[in-house]
Design a protein around this motif. Sequence first.
Motif, PDB file in Angstrom:
ATOM      1  N   HIS A 116      25.919  23.911  44.903  1.00 16.81           N
ATOM      2  CA  HIS A 116      26.301  23.598  46.278  1.00 16.81           C
ATOM      3  C   HIS A 116      25.120  23.816  47.211  1.00 16.81           C
ATOM      4  N   ILE A 159      29.631  28.670  58.018  1.00 11.54           N
ATOM      5  CA  ILE A 159      28.977  27.942  56.920  1.00 11.54           C
ATOM      6  C   ILE A 159      29.666  26.605  56.723  1.00 11.54           C
ATOM      7  N   VAL A 160      28.842  25.576  56.580  1.00 13.76           N
ATOM      8  CA  VAL A 160      29.343  24.235  56.296  1.00 13.76           C
ATOM      9  C   VAL A 160      28.856  23.829  54.921  1.00 13.76           C
ATOM     10  N   SER A 161      29.755  23.319  54.117  1.00 17.05           N
ATOM     11  CA  SER A 161      29.380  22.834  52.800  1.00 17.05           C
ATOM     12  C   SER A 161      28.825  21.419  52.944  1.00 17.05           C
ATOM     13  N   MET A 182      28.174  19.122  46.966  1.00 18.24           N
ATOM     14  CA  MET A 182      28.411  19.727  45.673  1.00 18.24           C
ATOM     15  C   MET A 182      27.910  18.752  44.623  1.00 18.24           C
ATOM     16  N   ARG A 198      27.835  27.572  40.877  1.00 10.51           N
ATOM     17  CA  ARG A 198      29.056  28.035  40.239  1.00 10.51           C
ATOM     18  C   ARG A 198      28.739  28.087  38.749  1.00 10.51           C
ATOM     19  N   SER A 238      35.434  30.104  39.836  1.00 11.80           N
ATOM     20  CA  SER A 238      35.046  29.592  41.148  1.00 11.80           C
ATOM     21  C   SER A 238      34.039  30.483  41.862  1.00 11.80           C
ATOM     22  N   LEU A 280      30.793  31.972  43.292  1.00  6.54           N
ATOM     23  CA  LEU A 280      29.492  31.407  43.653  1.00  6.54           C
ATOM     24  C   LEU A 280      28.422  32.492  43.639  1.00  6.54           C
ATOM     25  N   SER A 332      37.819  22.338  41.027  1.00  8.12           N
ATOM     26  CA  SER A 332      38.008  21.728  42.347  1.00  8.12           C
ATOM     27  C   SER A 332      36.650  21.397  42.945  1.00  8.12           C
ATOM     28  N   PRO A 333      36.604  20.397  43.791  1.00 14.01           N
ATOM     29  CA  PRO A 333      35.322  19.844  44.213  1.00 14.01           C
ATOM     30  C   PRO A 333      34.500  20.743  45.121  1.00 14.01           C
ATOM     31  N   GLY A 334      35.062  21.362  46.069  1.00 12.25           N
ATOM     32  CA  GLY A 334      34.207  22.046  47.018  1.00 12.25           C
ATOM     33  C   GLY A 334      34.952  23.101  47.783  1.00 12.25           C
ATOM     34  N   TYR A 335      34.241  23.699  48.706  1.00  7.78           N
ATOM     35  CA  TYR A 335      34.765  24.819  49.451  1.00  7.78           C
ATOM     36  C   TYR A 335      34.715  24.513  50.942  1.00  7.78           C
ATOM     37  N   PHE A 342      34.575  26.824  54.344  1.00  8.82           N
ATOM     38  CA  PHE A 342      34.380  28.200  54.781  1.00  8.82           C
ATOM     39  C   PHE A 342      34.983  28.425  56.153  1.00  8.82           C
TER      40      PHE A 342
END
Lengths: 110, 114
Positions: A33, A43-45, A48, A90, A96, A98, B100-103, B105
């Motif tokens: 990620h 925080i913005v993802s 992935m 991951r 899950s 990180l 699962s694809p992503g997180y 926050f």
Amino acid sequence: KNEVEQSPQNLTAQEGEFITINCSYSVGISALHWLQQHPGGGIVSLFMLSSGKKKHGRLIATINIQEKHSSLHITASHPRDSAVYICAVRQETSGSRLTFGEGTQLTVNP
Amino acid sequence: KAGVTQTPRYLIKTRGQQVTLSCSPISGHRSVSWYQQTPGQGLQFLFEYFSETQRNKGNFPGRFSGRQFSNSRSEMNVSTLELGDSALYLCASSLAGRGSPGYTFGSGTRLTVV
């Protein structure tokens, strides 16, 4: 040695420059990620990745699973891109959970 | 669609006290994970909950605990606070756990222990 290493730690660029942030990891992963953190903490993802390349606007992320390396590129950088960019993996064996790199502080000057 | 909500945003506690932080995930997300961020250690994984069960735990002392409710909301508790517990505590939610694809926050809770 950390399981996830980022470089550089700090990066200063002029508006419009092409920026690359690198991430290397030493463990088997199921996904990588890229995260963005602005002052204040949220925080913005961004991406992935488990293989190949992804693009979103001016941001491009690539991953080479064999080399255990990923890069985040920002084209035509802008002062609003100034933030901390964090690579997180991951691990194959950790569900899950990180594991994070130390982050790259990017400053883009006008 | 509402994002991940963490409350409170800021908190000041005294050494020895205990604190409870709350995280409401995105509707439909069943996995909630917690992270601690400090200047010295960066981001570190605390624990993950999925369907009210702790599925994974990081390397933190037993003073750090958590739980998840049937509506997927999660709380974390820190007992006997120490100065070193001062940090930004972030939670993240994701769909259906493994694979699962992503997180997504939350904005975090900034805890200061004095």
